[in-house]
Design a protein around this motif. Structure first.
Motif, PDB file in Angstrom:
ATOM      1  N   TYR A   1       1.243   1.719   5.479  1.00 39.32           N
ATOM      2  CA  TYR A   1       0.862   1.190   6.699  1.00 39.32           C
ATOM      3  C   TYR A   1       1.982   0.386   7.531  1.00 39.32           C
ATOM      4  O   TYR A   1       2.100   0.535   8.745  1.00 39.32           O
ATOM      5  CB  TYR A   1      -0.421   0.212   6.643  1.00 39.32           C
TER       6      TYR A   1
ATOM      7  N   ILE B   1      -5.394  -2.528   7.940  1.00 37.00           N
ATOM      8  CA  ILE B   1      -5.634  -1.037   7.450  1.00 37.00           C
ATOM      9  C   ILE B   1      -7.299  -0.758   7.379  1.00 37.00           C
ATOM     10  O   ILE B   1      -7.665   0.387   8.097  1.00 37.00           O
ATOM     11  CB  ILE B   1      -5.322  -0.901   5.902  1.00 37.00           C
TER      12      ILE B   1
ATOM     13  N   ALA C   1      -8.616   4.636   6.097  1.00 37.20           N
ATOM     14  CA  ALA C   1      -7.662   3.925   5.294  1.00 37.20           C
ATOM     15  C   ALA C   1      -7.101   5.013   4.178  1.00 37.20           C
ATOM     16  O   ALA C   1      -5.842   4.786   3.551  1.00 37.20           O
ATOM     17  CB  ALA C   1      -8.481   2.808   4.539  1.00 37.20           C
TER      18      ALA C   1
ATOM     19  N   ARG D   1      -0.538  -0.167   1.770  1.00 36.82           N
ATOM     20  CA  ARG D   1       0.244  -1.233   2.540  1.00 36.82           C
ATOM     21  C   ARG D   1       1.768  -0.956   2.748  1.00 36.82           C
ATOM     22  O   ARG D   1       1.815  -1.165   3.798  1.00 36.82           O
ATOM     23  CB  ARG D   1       0.091  -2.727   1.529  1.00 36.82           C
TER      24      ARG D   1
END
Lengths: 143, 103
Positions: free
Chosen positions: A100, B91, B98, A97
């Motif tokens: 990203y 994602i 991923a 996360r």
């Protein structure tokens, strides 16, 4: 003074309900009880679903709720990634996360470069995996 | 015929009635009054007075509203902080796999 008392009671009941909702652990839901849409969205997890904790099940159900609004291409990508995602540890997911979010904040030109590099890297890995020799037979003694 | 009694009349009648009571009954009544007064604790009554009168106080209402709002706000914040489904879905459905973001 009847109305203020009713209002107070309402406020207290509302607060109690909110607290109860936040703290009560919901029961796990068997795969059979999922809706057809949830079953489609979470198909890669079907085998291990009943072993997941109620918290994890709720997490995946939240993802599945968004599934109908995805384009066919995105649906396909989600299905292909879900199994891998489910095997990650909470720390790995948190790292993903973070990375990203940082990736999305990059300027478009930089992002494209990173995407290009990542694709090349993936292609290289895929090629290496495809051309990897089969496990070698044990060498004969004396050679 | 109706008699209208005021408080003074009632007080006098009660006084006369009390005077007609037997001395031992009067003693028992006096003892009961003394015991009741001994049980009465003005400090304790003052301590809890706010509880019975809180609903008349605007400050108490403000405190109740603030408490309710903070509970609701805290719950929402907790829920949002622990709900990563937006970013996770992004994602999972991104062009890039991923695993690139994990490493």
């Amino acid at each position: 003074m009847q109305q203020p008392r009713r209002l107070t009671l309402f406020g207290l009941v509302l607060a109690a309900v909110l607290l109860a909702c936040a703290s009560s652990p919901a029961l796990a839901k068997p795969w059979q009880e999922l809706s057809p849409m949830e079953k489609e969205a979470l198909a890669p997890l079907a085998n291990g679903w009943d072993k997941l904790s109620a918290k994890d099940q709720r997490y995946y159900q939240r993802l599945a709720r968004r599934y109908p609004s995805l384009s066919p291409a995105r649906k396909k990508r989600m299905l292909s990634q879900l199994s891998y995602w489910s095997k990650l540890t909470p720390e790995q997911r948190e790292r993903a996360r973070r990375n990203y979010r940082a990736f999305r904040k990059m300027p478009p030109a930089t992002r494209e470069k990173v995407e290009e590099m990542a694709r090349k890297e993936q292609a290289k890995k895929a090629a290496a995996a495809a051309s990897a020799p089969a496990p070698a037979a044990p060498a004969p003694p004396g050679t | 015929m109706t008699n209208r009694l005021n408080t003074n009349d009632i007080r006098q009648l009660l006084g006369q009635s009390a005077a007609q009571l037997a001395p031992d009954t009067l003693d028992k009544l006096r003892e009961a009054r003394r015991a009741a007064m001994a049980r009465h604790d003005p400090e304790a009554q003052g301590r809890w007075e706010w509880a019975s009168n809180w609903r008349h106080s605007p400050a108490a209402w403000v405190a109740t509203v603030l408490l309710t709002l903070s509970l609701v706000g805290g719950g929402l914040y907790y829920w949002q902080a622990h709900d990563n489904s937006d970013v996770d879905l992004a994602i999972l459905t991104d062009d890039l796999p991923a695993n690139l973001f994990v490493n």
